[in-house]
Design an enzyme around this catalytic site. Structure first.
Site, short mmCIF file in Angstrom:
data_model
loop_
_atom_site.label_atom_id
_atom_site.label_comp_id
_atom_site.label_asym_id
_atom_site.label_seq_id
_atom_site.Cartn_x
_atom_site.Cartn_y
_atom_site.Cartn_z
N MET A 20 23.95 9.92 2.98
CA MET A 20 23.73 11.13 3.79
C MET A 20 23.92 10.83 5.27
SD MET A 20 23.32 14.30 3.23
CE MET A 20 22.32 14.94 1.89
N PHE A 36 -11.25 -8.46 13.13
CA PHE A 36 -10.12 -8.81 12.28
C PHE A 36 -9.84 -7.67 11.29
CE2 PHE A 36 -8.52 -10.82 8.29
CZ PHE A 36 -7.26 -11.13 8.78
N GLN A 37 -8.60 -7.30 11.19
CA GLN A 37 -8.15 -6.20 10.32
C GLN A 37 -8.87 -4.90 10.61
OE1 GLN A 37 -7.95 -7.59 6.17
NE2 GLN A 37 -5.85 -8.23 6.57
N GLU A 89 0.82 -1.22 0.00
CA GLU A 89 0.00 0.00 0.00
C GLU A 89 0.85 1.26 0.00
OE1 GLU A 89 -0.54 -2.64 1.87
OE2 GLU A 89 -2.65 -3.24 1.66
N LYS A 109 -17.64 -1.87 5.56
CA LYS A 109 -18.04 -2.82 4.52
C LYS A 109 -19.55 -2.88 4.33
CE LYS A 109 -16.86 -7.36 2.73
NZ LYS A 109 -16.17 -8.64 2.98
#
Lengths: 181, 588
Positions: B482, B114-115, B52, B164
């Site tokens: 760096m 869940f999630q 993502e 959902k």
């Protein structure tokens, strides 16, 4: 080699003195709006001395948040513009800049004690024009409305007389005069 | 348009209604209904990323190179948390982005399902605004508001979190016409009296400088045109932040190069010694100002910014102008013309000759080597061999990013995509994917570092899937360059964990991804290798082996002022060891 061009006198900024400001923030009363305001203060390291919030126009879903904060003038300006750019914010008003605003706080003070102290507490409550909203043989609950300092003083006196428990609302404020937000 | 449909259909319909042609995303349980809708239509093209974070940066690259919002679709929980970095990146750099996240069903919210994660809670500080949609009635309005908020005023990322069950629920969809936001209406026109005062100040300036930033790019191509017009009308020198490169052509005589920590000597000294500073869409970031109390001590400062909170944040200015850059510049050009202002010629000549003196220092000069490719040389050659092409450049973060900013010359806005404010390693590769999708026929190069590029390397698989011929030009010095440079400056050259002991073989890696790999180790083979990279019509991983220990100069060490620069040609090891004092060490 360290390149140094002749240093012209640079005005070293002395640390600006802190100022206390009372801000009125009119917001859309949508979920999470208070979290946005508080998150802004904690995330950017601004102070919150007092914060109150409640819906003020139920039909329009508008809430008013009153925040008392301290900071240097530049920081206060920054706080105002940071608040103003939050999407659900309608308006930010600095009541401190607008002249002396009305500021009030309410406290419920429970005093637990017996004997002579109770009598003294009642006397003081009278002197402060405080309402007694609950009483038992071992306790009083006083309701005091006023300026923060006044409430502080009353609580200090009560604490000298017995065990004290306090719940305070924080400051609600509104500008004087005919002009509204 | 008003029609009944499910929440999932509304999402896809709203995307189409807002002209979204490309959507970056990754499916998961909580967004399956929306994915099912995507499957059944052809208006919006979905690009499947590998992580993502890649979706987010690809959307940023798309947005920066087109001026349109970048759009992502990710699932709940880890899908949402994985996109937090791009959201923060887009917030810092003011990139318009609309991220749609799936959420567990409304009745499960708060149950540690869940999630599940508190997406609006987590993304509240890293978005311009976000919404959790709890009622189907609110969904169309929120979707339209999301696009409005992301793209108007100072652009930024927004999140719409959709449970959902809402995606399955049917409701009435109304199109985006006449969406008036209740509270958010940023001001685009600047206050005329302030603009007047600014023009007056400019007309009497003896040592003026334009200091421009990403706001010019965000304001759109018209802003860049107007900036060019004003700069030429006035004859003033101009410098820009990292984010603003391309708004003014780097080949122009009035261009001083980038300013700031790794900016040119002439740009920084012009800032330090100017008497009138015209800041256009920049925000006085610490990478620009260096030590604040030594920042441009004797100048009157004009600041044009659409975000009032950018004004007087770190540096007090004399003439603040709140408004959109293009609108304000238009007024400035008009006022300058109508009042027949001419800059003080004599003073300008003196100022320019002083600037030319600083230019003669050649602060970007470096030692060329015959045996090994200097990283600066690699960027110079890349620029020379691509300058006549339709080229877009993205970068990762670190030394290579600064070398790219110093040595790659941009003539046009929206050609340069880099993570400025947040400094996100791993930005450039997915960003290049987004740019390439928006500009299929163009040459898109990610000037990368070996450490950064490994952070989002998996997106090579995305590039391969969609036949995106992005060129990942890795300046490989085997160090986090760096970090190593700062360890040399600050920590007695103890190179704690800044060396990657087990780098992959980038050529074999390219092969494994079904892409094209090139390795180059010799300066005299570089041009041919770059030629090969350009001519290959596939994604390329270019392993450009460069000098391992090169430092990025010039540099304003932390805690120092603009007039205390370290110049590469003149710096000794001792200078490096003493360059930063104890107070400076505290700074990032």
């Amino acid at each position: 080699m360290l390149m140094k061009v002749e240093e012209k006198k640079s005005p070293m900024r002395a640390p600006d003195p802190s100022e206390k400001h009372t801000l009125s923030v009119v917001v859309d009363n949508e979920p999470g709006v208070l979290a946005r305001v508080i998150g802004l203060f904690s995330g950017r390291g601004y102070n919150i001395d007092s914060l109150t919030v409640s819906e003020t126009q139920h039909d329009k879903h508008v809430s008013r948040i009153t925040i008392v904060t301290t900071g240097a003038p530049m920081v206060i300006e920054q706080i105002k513009s940071q608040l103003a750019r939050l999407v659900p914010v309608h308006r930010v008003a600095d009541l401190t800049v607008g002249g002396a605003a009305i500021e009030r706080e309410l406290a419920l003070v429970k005093l637990i004690g017996r004997g002579e102290a109770r009598v003294e507490a009642l006397r003081l409550a009278q002197a402060f024009a405080v309402k007694t909203v609950d009483a038992t043989l071992e306790s009083f609950v006083f309701e005091i409305t006023g300026l923060t300092d006044e409430i502080d003083r009353f609580i200090d006196l009560m604490a000298a007389l017995g065990k004290v428990e306090v719940s305070r609302t924080g400051i609600a404020a509104i500008a004087r005069g005919a002009e509204g937000l | 348009m008003t029609r009944e449909m499910t929440g999932a259909e509304m999402v896809v319909q709203a995307l189409a209604d807002h002209g979204v042609d490309t959507l970056f995303g990754y499916p998961g349980g909580a967004v399956l209904p929306i994915y099912d809708e995507i499957f059944q239509q052809e208006k919006v093209r979905h690009i499947l990323v590998r992580h993502e974070q890649g979706a987010g940066h690809a959307a940023e690259g798309y947005a920066r190179s087109t001026g349109k919002p970048g759009v992502c679709l990710v699932t709940s929980g880890p899908g949402a948390t994985n996109i937090v970095t791009p959201l923060t990146d887009a917030l810092m750099d003011s990139i318009p982005m609309v991220v749609i996240t799936g959420q567990v069903a409304t009745h499960l919210i708060g149950n540690d399902a869940f999630q599940e994660c508190d997406t609006v809670g987590i993304t509240r500080p890293c978005t311009k605004h976000n919404w959790l949609v709890k009622r189907i009635e609110d969904l169309p309005r929120i979707l339209h508001e999301a696009f409005y908020v992301a793209t108007s005023g100072r652009p930024g990322p927004v999140v719409v979190d959709i449970p959902k069950d809402i995606q399955f629920t049917r409701g009435v969809y109304t199109g985006p016409k006449n969406v008036v936001h209740k509270t958010y209406r940023p001001k685009v026109k600047g206050d005329l009296s302030a603009i007047h005062a600014a023009v007056e100040l400019m007309a009497h300036a003896k040592r003026p400088v334009f200091y421009t930033g990403g706001g010019v790019i965000n304001s759109g191509p018209a802003a860049s045109q107007l900036l060019r017009e004003l700069v030429r009308l006035t004859g003033f020198p101009i410098t820009s932040t990292l984010m603003g490169l391309g708004a003014f052509p780097a080949s122009d005589r009035q261009w001083l190069g980038m300013l700031g920590m790794h900016g040119t000597y002439e740009a920084n000294l012009a800032m330090h010694d100017c008497d009138v500073m015209i800041c256009v869409g920049a925000r006085f970031d610490d990478r620009i100002t260096g030590r604040l109390d030594a920042f441009s001590p004797n100048s009157k400062k004009i600041h044009i910014d659409i975000d009032p909170s950018s004004i007087n944040k770190t540096v007090k200015v004399d003439v603040p102008i709140v408004g959109d850059v293009a609108h304000v510049l238009e007024d400035m050009v008009r006022l300058w013309r109508s009042e027949a202002h001419v800059a003080d010629r004599k003073a300008q000549e003196r100022w320019w000759s002083e600037i030319d003196g600083w230019r003669a220092k050649k602060s970007l000069a470096y030692q060329r080597r015959r045996d090994v490719i200097m990283p600066q040389y690699a960027v110079e050659r890349l620029y020379a061999l691509t300058r006549d092409k339709d080229v877009y450049v993205t970068t990762e973060v670190g030394q290579h990013q600064m070398w790219a900013a110093q040595f790659f010359k941009f003539e046009e806005p929206n050609r340069w995509m880099t993570s400025g404010g947040l400094g996100t390693m791993g930005y450039g590769l997915p960003a290049a994917i987004g740019v390439q999708l928006a500009h299929p026929g163009s040459l898109v190069v990610d000037i990368a570092g070996d450490a950064s590029v490994l952070m989002t390397m998996q997106e090579m698989s995305t590039a391969a899937q969609y036949d995106l011929p992005i060129k990942i030009f890795i300046l490989n010095n085997q160090y986090m360059g760096m970090v190593r440079q700062w360890q040399q400056l600050l920590h007695g050259n103890r190179l704690s964990h800044s060396y990657t002991e087990a780098l992959p073989d980038f050529v074999k890696l390219a092969d494994a991804y079904g892409c094209h790999g090139i390795r180059c180790e010799k300066p005299d083979e570089l041009d041919d290798a770059i030629g090969e990279m350009i001519s290959v019509k596939r994604p390329v991983l270019f392993d450009c082996r460069v000098a391992n220990l090169a430092n990025c100069f010039p540099m304003i060490p932390s805690g120092k002022g603009h007039n205390e620069m370290l110049l590469g040609e003149e710096v000794t090891d001792e200078d490096l060891a003493d360059a930063i004092d104890d107070a400076g060490k505290m700074l990032v």
